[in-house]
Design a protein around this motif. Structure first.
Motif, PDB file in Angstrom:
ATOM      1  N   PRO A 127       0.826  -1.210   0.000  1.00 11.76           N
ATOM      2  CA  PRO A 127       0.000   0.000   0.000  1.00 11.76           C
ATOM      3  C   PRO A 127       0.862   1.263   0.000  1.00 11.76           C
ATOM      4  CG  PRO A 127      -0.824  -1.580   1.614  1.00 11.76           C
ATOM      5  CD  PRO A 127       0.500  -2.108   1.130  1.00 11.76           C
ATOM      6  N   GLY A 128       0.538   2.172  -0.887  1.00 13.42           N
ATOM      7  CA  GLY A 128       1.294   3.415  -0.967  1.00 13.42           C
ATOM      8  C   GLY A 128       2.630   3.296  -1.658  1.00 13.42           C
ATOM      9  N   GLY A 129       2.905   2.143  -2.242  1.00 10.78           N
ATOM     10  CA  GLY A 129       4.216   1.920  -2.845  1.00 10.78           C
ATOM     11  C   GLY A 129       4.447   2.664  -4.146  1.00 10.78           C
ATOM     12  N   VAL A 130       3.380   3.038  -4.832  1.00 15.64           N
ATOM     13  CA  VAL A 130       3.492   3.776  -6.089  1.00 15.64           C
ATOM     14  C   VAL A 130       3.330   5.269  -5.786  1.00 15.64           C
ATOM     15  CG1 VAL A 130       2.536   4.145  -8.389  1.00 15.64           C
ATOM     16  CG2 VAL A 130       2.558   1.844  -7.394  1.00 15.64           C
ATOM     17  N   ALA A 131       4.342   6.051  -6.150  1.00 19.62           N
ATOM     18  CA  ALA A 131       4.321   7.483  -5.866  1.00 19.62           C
ATOM     19  C   ALA A 131       3.616   8.244  -6.982  1.00 19.62           C
ATOM     20  CB  ALA A 131       5.746   8.000  -5.700  1.00 19.62           C
ATOM     21  N   LEU A 132       3.291   9.494  -6.699  1.00 15.88           N
ATOM     22  CA  LEU A 132       2.740  10.391  -7.703  1.00 15.88           C
ATOM     23  C   LEU A 132       3.675  11.576  -7.899  1.00 15.88           C
ATOM     24  CD1 LEU A 132      -1.060  10.583  -6.741  1.00 15.88           C
ATOM     25  CD2 LEU A 132       0.038   9.127  -8.465  1.00 15.88           C
ATOM     26  N   LEU A 133       3.964  11.877  -9.161  1.00 15.52           N
ATOM     27  CA  LEU A 133       4.672  13.089  -9.545  1.00 15.52           C
ATOM     28  C   LEU A 133       3.634  13.946 -10.265  1.00 15.52           C
ATOM     29  CD1 LEU A 133       7.903  11.442 -11.070  1.00 15.52           C
ATOM     30  CD2 LEU A 133       7.258  11.720  -8.671  1.00 15.52           C
ATOM     31  N   VAL A 134       3.269  15.052  -9.674  1.00 13.59           N
ATOM     32  CA  VAL A 134       2.124  15.825 -10.148  1.00 13.59           C
ATOM     33  C   VAL A 134       2.567  16.995 -11.013  1.00 13.59           C
ATOM     34  CG1 VAL A 134       0.205  17.299  -9.417  1.00 13.59           C
ATOM     35  CG2 VAL A 134       0.670  15.155  -8.203  1.00 13.59           C
ATOM     36  N   LEU A 135       1.968  17.091 -12.208  1.00 11.78           N
ATOM     37  CA  LEU A 135       2.165  18.246 -13.083  1.00 11.78           C
ATOM     38  C   LEU A 135       1.153  19.313 -12.680  1.00 11.78           C
ATOM     39  CD1 LEU A 135       2.897  16.561 -16.494  1.00 11.78           C
ATOM     40  CD2 LEU A 135       4.056  18.604 -15.680  1.00 11.78           C
ATOM     41  N   GLY A 136       1.637  20.358 -11.999  1.00 12.09           N
ATOM     42  CA  GLY A 136       0.734  21.230 -11.288  1.00 12.09           C
ATOM     43  C   GLY A 136       0.309  22.509 -11.968  1.00 12.09           C
ATOM     44  N   THR A 137       0.825  22.838 -13.129  1.00 13.40           N
ATOM     45  CA  THR A 137       0.458  24.130 -13.719  1.00 13.40           C
ATOM     46  C   THR A 137       0.041  24.002 -15.176  1.00 13.40           C
ATOM     47  OG1 THR A 137       2.646  24.718 -14.592  1.00 13.40           O
ATOM     48  CG2 THR A 137       2.229  25.206 -12.260  1.00 13.40           C
ATOM     49  N   GLU A 138      -0.373  22.840 -15.599  1.00 15.09           N
ATOM     50  CA  GLU A 138      -0.749  22.694 -17.001  1.00 15.09           C
ATOM     51  C   GLU A 138      -2.135  23.263 -17.297  1.00 15.09           C
ATOM     52  OE1 GLU A 138       1.716  19.151 -18.984  1.00 15.09           O
ATOM     53  OE2 GLU A 138      -0.020  18.481 -17.853  1.00 15.09           O
ATOM     54  N   THR A 139      -2.892  23.555 -16.241  1.00 11.08           N
ATOM     55  CA  THR A 139      -4.180  24.212 -16.404  1.00 11.08           C
ATOM     56  C   THR A 139      -4.209  25.447 -15.501  1.00 11.08           C
ATOM     57  OG1 THR A 139      -5.351  23.111 -14.584  1.00 11.08           O
ATOM     58  CG2 THR A 139      -5.246  21.937 -16.686  1.00 11.08           C
ATOM     59  N   PRO A 140      -4.981  26.466 -15.854  1.00  7.44           N
ATOM     60  CA  PRO A 140      -5.090  27.624 -14.971  1.00  7.44           C
ATOM     61  C   PRO A 140      -5.601  27.254 -13.582  1.00  7.44           C
ATOM     62  CG  PRO A 140      -5.908  28.178 -17.159  1.00  7.44           C
ATOM     63  CD  PRO A 140      -5.656  26.697 -17.158  1.00  7.44           C
ATOM     64  N   GLN A 141      -6.543  26.294 -13.481  1.00 10.35           N
ATOM     65  CA  GLN A 141      -7.022  25.861 -12.174  1.00 10.35           C
ATOM     66  C   GLN A 141      -5.896  25.231 -11.365  1.00 10.35           C
ATOM     67  OE1 GLN A 141     -10.712  23.660 -11.754  1.00 10.35           O
ATOM     68  NE2 GLN A 141     -11.449  24.465 -13.708  1.00 10.35           N
ATOM     69  N   GLY A 142      -5.077  24.434 -12.034  1.00  9.67           N
ATOM     70  CA  GLY A 142      -3.959  23.811 -11.338  1.00  9.67           C
ATOM     71  C   GLY A 142      -3.014  24.846 -10.760  1.00  9.67           C
ATOM     72  N   ASP A 156       5.108  12.610  -4.292  1.00 11.09           N
ATOM     73  CA  ASP A 156       6.528  12.636  -3.927  1.00 11.09           C
ATOM     74  C   ASP A 156       7.270  13.773  -4.612  1.00 11.09           C
ATOM     75  OD1 ASP A 156       8.437  11.286  -2.267  1.00 11.09           O
ATOM     76  OD2 ASP A 156       9.443  10.576  -4.077  1.00 11.09           O
ATOM     77  N   ALA A 157       6.664  14.343  -5.662  1.00 13.44           N
ATOM     78  CA  ALA A 157       7.320  15.441  -6.379  1.00 13.44           C
ATOM     79  C   ALA A 157       6.258  16.251  -7.106  1.00 13.44           C
ATOM     80  CB  ALA A 157       8.351  14.919  -7.371  1.00 13.44           C
ATOM     81  N   LEU A 158       6.592  17.511  -7.320  1.00 12.93           N
ATOM     82  CA  LEU A 158       5.712  18.425  -8.042  1.00 12.93           C
ATOM     83  C   LEU A 158       6.515  19.060  -9.159  1.00 12.93           C
ATOM     84  CD1 LEU A 158       2.841  19.760  -7.990  1.00 12.93           C
ATOM     85  CD2 LEU A 158       3.856  21.565  -6.577  1.00 12.93           C
ATOM     86  N   THR A 159       5.936  19.081 -10.354  1.00 20.76           N
ATOM     87  CA  THR A 159       6.590  19.722 -11.475  1.00 20.76           C
ATOM     88  C   THR A 159       5.579  20.613 -12.183  1.00 20.76           C
ATOM     89  OG1 THR A 159       7.991  19.374 -13.438  1.00 20.76           O
ATOM     90  CG2 THR A 159       6.184  17.805 -13.077  1.00 20.76           C
ATOM     91  N   TRP A 160       6.020  21.290 -13.209  1.00 24.46           N
ATOM     92  CA  TRP A 160       5.137  22.246 -13.870  1.00 24.46           C
ATOM     93  C   TRP A 160       5.337  22.195 -15.367  1.00 24.46           C
ATOM     94  CZ3 TRP A 160       6.450  27.089 -16.290  1.00 24.46           C
ATOM     95  CH2 TRP A 160       7.839  27.348 -16.342  1.00 24.46           C
ATOM     96  N   GLY A 161       4.405  22.799 -16.101  1.00 19.98           N
ATOM     97  CA  GLY A 161       4.516  22.803 -17.547  1.00 19.98           C
ATOM     98  C   GLY A 161       4.115  24.144 -18.117  1.00 19.98           C
ATOM     99  N   ALA A 162       4.944  24.680 -18.995  1.00 15.03           N
ATOM    100  CA  ALA A 162       4.650  25.969 -19.621  1.00 15.03           C
ATOM    101  C   ALA A 162       3.862  25.813 -20.916  1.00 15.03           C
ATOM    102  CB  ALA A 162       5.954  26.717 -19.896  1.00 15.03           C
ATOM    103  N   GLU A 163       4.095  24.718 -21.633  1.00 17.69           N
ATOM    104  CA  GLU A 163       3.486  24.587 -22.961  1.00 17.69           C
ATOM    105  C   GLU A 163       1.969  24.428 -22.863  1.00 17.69           C
ATOM    106  OE1 GLU A 163       5.475  25.162 -25.484  1.00 17.69           O
ATOM    107  OE2 GLU A 163       7.137  25.268 -24.040  1.00 17.69           O
ATOM    108  N   ASP A 164       1.499  23.497 -22.030  1.00 25.02           N
ATOM    109  CA  ASP A 164       0.057  23.294 -21.908  1.00 25.02           C
ATOM    110  C   ASP A 164      -0.622  24.493 -21.257  1.00 25.02           C
ATOM    111  OD1 ASP A 164      -0.843  20.463 -22.781  1.00 25.02           O
ATOM    112  OD2 ASP A 164       1.025  20.098 -21.726  1.00 25.02           O
TER     113      ASP A 164
END
Length: 304
Positions: A127-142, A156-164
Motif C-alpha cells: 500500500p502506498g508503494g506507487v508514488a505520484l509526480l504531479v504536473l501542477g500548472t498545465e491548467t489555470p485551475q492547477g 513525492d514530487a511536483l513539477t510544472w509545464g509551460a506549454e500546456d
C-alpha cells in the motif's frame, strides 16, 4: 517549526521522457545516465494508438530490466477516456511512480490515490508503494490551486509545464525574445517550487524544449538549482548529462558544506548558533542548506 526535508530518498536529477510505444527509444534511453524514465502514454501517443501503447508499456514494466532507473508512467489526464485503463493495465506490474498531467485540484489527486490503492490491494502490492509526480500548472485551475497539490502523502514530487498552460490561456508565447519566461510562466515556476517544498516534496523543473541549445539548457539548470529545484525533466538524450551535472553538488560545494557543518558543531558547543565563517555571518538557514548538500551527495554516492 521544523522545515520539511525536500531531499527525499529517490534521485530525480533527470527524469527522461520515452514515447510509450517506441522500443528503439526505450533501448537507447536505458543506456543513458538518466535517473528515471518517464514512459509517456499521453502526448506522445495518438488516440488511435492508446490501447496498443498501454499494452506495450505494461509489458515493459513486467519484462524490462530498468536497472537503478526510476520507472515512471505518464498517464492520460483524469478526465480523459483513457486514464482508468492506463492505471488498471500498468498496476499489474506497477511502476515506481505515475506522472499525472493536467491536475486541477487536490480532490483529483485524492481520486487517483483511491484508484491506485484499489489495484494495490487487488494485486497484493505494498500500500502506498506507487508514488505520484504531479504536473501542477498545465491548467489555470492547477496553477491557482498549486499550494495544495503536493499535500497528499502519495505525492513525492511536483513539477510544472509551460506549454500546456500557454495553450490553455491562449498565450502566443511563454518566453520573451531573450529567452526569459514571461511573467505568468515565471510565476508558475516559482509557485511550483514553493508548492513542493511547502510539503517537503521534490520540486522538478519543466522541460527545455530547444534540445539543440545546450548552453541555454545549462544556464536554465543553473538558475533552477540555485532557486532550489532538485531536478529537471528531459526530452532528448543530449540533455541528460547537462542536467545531471547541474543538479549534482560539486566536490567544492560538498567540501565547503562539510566544513561548515563542522564549524556549527564547534559553535554549538560554545553556545553559539550564529557566528562568523569565512568572512560572513552564518546561522540556522546556512546549516540547513549545508545539510541538504551533504545529504544529496551521500544519496548520490549510495545510488552510484
Amino acid at each position: 517549526m521544523t522545515q520539511p526535508d525536500t531531499t527525499g530518498t529517490t534521485i530525480r536529477r533527470s527524469s527522461h521522457f520515452v514515447p510509450g510505444a517506441n522500443e528503439r527509444l526505450l533501448t537507447k534511453s536505458l543506456a543513458t545516465a538518466a535517473d528515471g524514465l518517464v514512459l509517456d502514454l499521453e502526448d506522445a501517443v495518438i488516440p488511435d494508438n492508446k490501447d496498443s501503447a498501454r499494452a506495450t508499456v505494461a509489458g515493459w514494466l513486467a519484462d524490462v530490466d530498468f536497472g537503478a532507473k526510476e520507472r515512471v508512467v505518464r498517464i492520460n489526464p483524469l478526465d480523459s477516456p483513457w486514464c482508468a485503463a492506463d492505471v488498471e493495465a500498468t498496476m499489474v506490474a506497477p511502476p515506481d511512480a505515475y506522472l499525472v498531467p493536467k491536475v486541477n485540484n487536490a480532490a483529483e489527486v485524492a481520486h487517483l490515490d483511491g484508484m491506485i490503492a484499489r489495484w494495490e490491494l487487488e494485486h497484493g502490492h505494498r500500500p502506498g508503494g506507487v508514488a505520484l509526480l504531479v504536473l501542477g500548472t498545465e491548467t489555470p485551475q492547477g496553477l491557482l490551486n498549486i499550494g495544495e497539490l503536493a499535500r497528499h502523502d502519495r505525492v513525492d514530487a511536483l513539477t510544472w509545464g509551460a506549454e500546456d498552460l500557454s495553450a490553455a490561456m491562449g498565450s502566443k508565447a511563454n518566453r520573451d525574445a531573450s529567452g526569459a519566461y514571461l511573467p505568468v510562466f515565471e510565476y508558475a515556476r516559482v509557485m511550483c517550487l514553493v508548492g513542493a517544498t511547502a510539503w517537503g516534496k521534490q520540486p522538478l523543473d519543466t522541460v527545455y524544449v530547444d534540445f539543440r541549445d545546450g548552453e541555454g539548457l545549462a544556464a536554465e539548470c543553473a538558475t533552477s538549482a540555485a532557486m532550489g529545484y532538485t531536478g529537471k525533466i528531459t526530452i532528448h538524450p543530449d540533455q541528460i548529462d547537462i542536467v545531471n551535472t547541474a543538479f549534482t553538488p560539486s566536490a567544492d560545494e560538498v567540501a565547503d558544506a562539510k566544513e561548515l557543518l563542522e564549524a556549527f558543531v564547534e559553535a554549538e558547543a560554545a553556545g553559539l548558533m550564529a557566528f562568523a565563517h569565512k568572512g560572513q555571518m552564518v546561522d540556522v538557514p546556512h546549516l540547513t542548506r549545508a545539510r541538504k548538500i551533504v545529504q544529496t551527495a551521500e544519496l548520490l554516492e549510495r545510488c552510484a
